[in-house]
Design a protein around this motif. Structure first.
Motif, PDB file in Angstrom:
ATOM      1  N   LEU A 189       0.829  -1.197   0.000  1.00  0.00           N
ATOM      2  CA  LEU A 189       0.000   0.000   0.000  1.00  0.00           C
ATOM      3  C   LEU A 189       0.868   1.254   0.000  1.00  0.00           C
ATOM      4  O   LEU A 189       0.564   2.244  -0.690  1.00  0.00           O
ATOM      5  N   HIS A 190       1.945   1.221   0.761  1.00  0.00           N
ATOM      6  CA  HIS A 190       2.874   2.351   0.770  1.00  0.00           C
ATOM      7  C   HIS A 190       3.489   2.547  -0.609  1.00  0.00           C
ATOM      8  O   HIS A 190       3.606   3.675  -1.109  1.00  0.00           O
ATOM      9  N   GLY A 191       3.856   1.450  -1.247  1.00  0.00           N
ATOM     10  CA  GLY A 191       4.405   1.534  -2.591  1.00  0.00           C
ATOM     11  C   GLY A 191       3.426   2.125  -3.584  1.00  0.00           C
ATOM     12  O   GLY A 191       3.829   2.718  -4.593  1.00  0.00           O
ATOM     13  N   GLY A 192       2.129   1.979  -3.286  1.00  0.00           N
ATOM     14  CA  GLY A 192       1.088   2.552  -4.132  1.00  0.00           C
ATOM     15  C   GLY A 192       0.776   3.999  -3.804  1.00  0.00           C
ATOM     16  O   GLY A 192      -0.146   4.577  -4.400  1.00  0.00           O
ATOM     17  N   GLY A 193       1.502   4.587  -2.855  1.00  0.00           N
ATOM     18  CA  GLY A 193       1.352   6.012  -2.569  1.00  0.00           C
ATOM     19  C   GLY A 193       0.690   6.366  -1.262  1.00  0.00           C
ATOM     20  O   GLY A 193       0.526   7.554  -0.954  1.00  0.00           O
ATOM     21  N   LYS A 194       0.295   5.373  -0.460  1.00  0.00           N
ATOM     22  CA  LYS A 194      -0.377   5.669   0.802  1.00  0.00           C
ATOM     23  C   LYS A 194       0.633   6.015   1.907  1.00  0.00           C
ATOM     24  O   LYS A 194       1.737   5.469   1.953  1.00  0.00           O
ATOM     25  N   THR A 195       0.215   6.911   2.786  1.00  0.00           N
ATOM     26  CA  THR A 195       0.948   7.146   4.024  1.00  0.00           C
ATOM     27  C   THR A 195       0.549   6.056   5.011  1.00  0.00           C
ATOM     28  O   THR A 195      -0.637   5.806   5.208  1.00  0.00           O
ATOM     29  N   ILE A 196       1.541   5.416   5.610  1.00  0.00           N
ATOM     30  CA  ILE A 196       1.284   4.342   6.573  1.00  0.00           C
ATOM     31  C   ILE A 196       1.904   4.730   7.911  1.00  0.00           C
ATOM     32  O   ILE A 196       3.092   5.073   7.984  1.00  0.00           O
ATOM     33  N   ILE A 197       1.090   4.665   8.973  1.00  0.00           N
ATOM     34  CA  ILE A 197       1.581   4.906  10.335  1.00  0.00           C
ATOM     35  C   ILE A 197       1.103   3.746  11.189  1.00  0.00           C
ATOM     36  O   ILE A 197      -0.103   3.485  11.248  1.00  0.00           O
ATOM     37  N   TYR A 198       2.031   3.039  11.812  1.00  0.00           N
ATOM     38  CA  TYR A 198       1.584   1.943  12.667  1.00  0.00           C
ATOM     39  C   TYR A 198       2.324   1.924  13.995  1.00  0.00           C
ATOM     40  O   TYR A 198       3.488   2.309  14.084  1.00  0.00           O
ATOM     41  N   VAL A 199       1.589   1.513  15.024  1.00  0.00           N
ATOM     42  CA  VAL A 199       2.136   1.335  16.367  1.00  0.00           C
ATOM     43  C   VAL A 199       2.563  -0.115  16.531  1.00  0.00           C
ATOM     44  O   VAL A 199       1.842  -1.037  16.142  1.00  0.00           O
ATOM     45  N   THR A 200       3.735  -0.315  17.106  1.00  0.00           N
ATOM     46  CA  THR A 200       4.180  -1.667  17.426  1.00  0.00           C
ATOM     47  C   THR A 200       5.164  -1.622  18.587  1.00  0.00           C
ATOM     48  O   THR A 200       5.848  -0.621  18.798  1.00  0.00           O
ATOM     49  N   HIS A 201       5.217  -2.724  19.331  1.00  0.00           N
ATOM     50  CA  HIS A 201       6.226  -2.871  20.371  1.00  0.00           C
ATOM     51  C   HIS A 201       7.324  -3.832  19.925  1.00  0.00           C
ATOM     52  O   HIS A 201       8.297  -4.057  20.640  1.00  0.00           O
TER      53      HIS A 201
END
Length: 226
Positions: A189-201
């Protein structure tokens, strides 16, 4: 161009006579098309930050500018409109409706939309095929694995073609194979132009992002490119 700008954002909770700063003056910028992981230990404020970024909560003080608009003091209805128009959400617990099929779950955002969605059913089918679930679109969540349910959730998040995908511990309930599938989808999805924000530990999951923002005691303590 910055998609997101936070300036001195604080989030304070009062429990009796005790005041807790979940966020203690966070300032940061996230540009369009970035791929960002927010990391920190339990209780660090990372989920609170994600809720504010997703207009699910408002800061106690400070400013949050989204797409050039200060949304810090907007009313609940206005925040809901921004979420529906510009944001797609993926949660650790999937948040699928159990009595609905995968296809019906992906179509749900259309029910809340303030604008018509052209070819909604066809688009939902295309999204499920894109996430590898063409043969499972009529299955209910109970008939699917955790990884499959999360892929349904990602398809649902994409239904309104949002500017940004916000994912809160999207791999937290998955085994290693399911986690890889989800991260690969977010990368696609990022490669398709979307901004991605994710939380992880999880450091291994965080390392997949292009940028890592580390939170501790409600403050940004590191902001690094991978």
């Amino acid at each position: 161009m910055n998609l997101i700008q936070l300036d001195g954002v604080r989030k304070t909770y009062r429990i009796g006579a005790v005041t807790i700063d979940a966020l203690a003056g966070v300032s940061l910028e996230i540009g369009e098309h970035e791929f960002v992981a927010i990391m920190g230990p339990s209780g660090s404020g990372k989920s609170t930050l994600m809720h504010i970024l997703g207009c699910l909560d408002s800061p106690t003080s400070g400013h949050y500018v989204f797409k050039g608009r200060d949304v810090s003091g907007l009313r609940a209805n206005d925040l809901a409109a921004i979420r529906n128009r510009d944001m797609g959400f993926v949660f650790q617990a999937y948040n699928l409706l159990p009595m609905m099929s995968a296809l019906e779950n992906v179509l749900l955002p259309c029910s809340y939309a303030t604008r018509s969605v052209k070819g909604g059913r066809s688009k939902a089918e295309d999204l499920l095929e894109r996430v590898g679930l063409k043969e499972r679109m009529n299955n209910r969540p109970v008939e699917m694995s955790g990884g499959e349910q999360q892929r349904v959730a990602i398809a649902r998040a994409m239904m309104m073609d949002p500017s940004v995908i916000l994912a809160d511990e999207p791999t937290g309930n998955l085994n290693s194979a399911g986690a890889r599938e989800v991260v690969d989808l977010l990368k696609e999805l990022h490669g398709g132009g979307k901004t991605i924000i994710y939380v992880t530990h999880d450091d291994a999951i965080g390392a997949q992002a292009e940028r890592v923002i580390r939170i501790f005691d409600g403050r940004v303590v590191a902001d690094e490119m991978n």
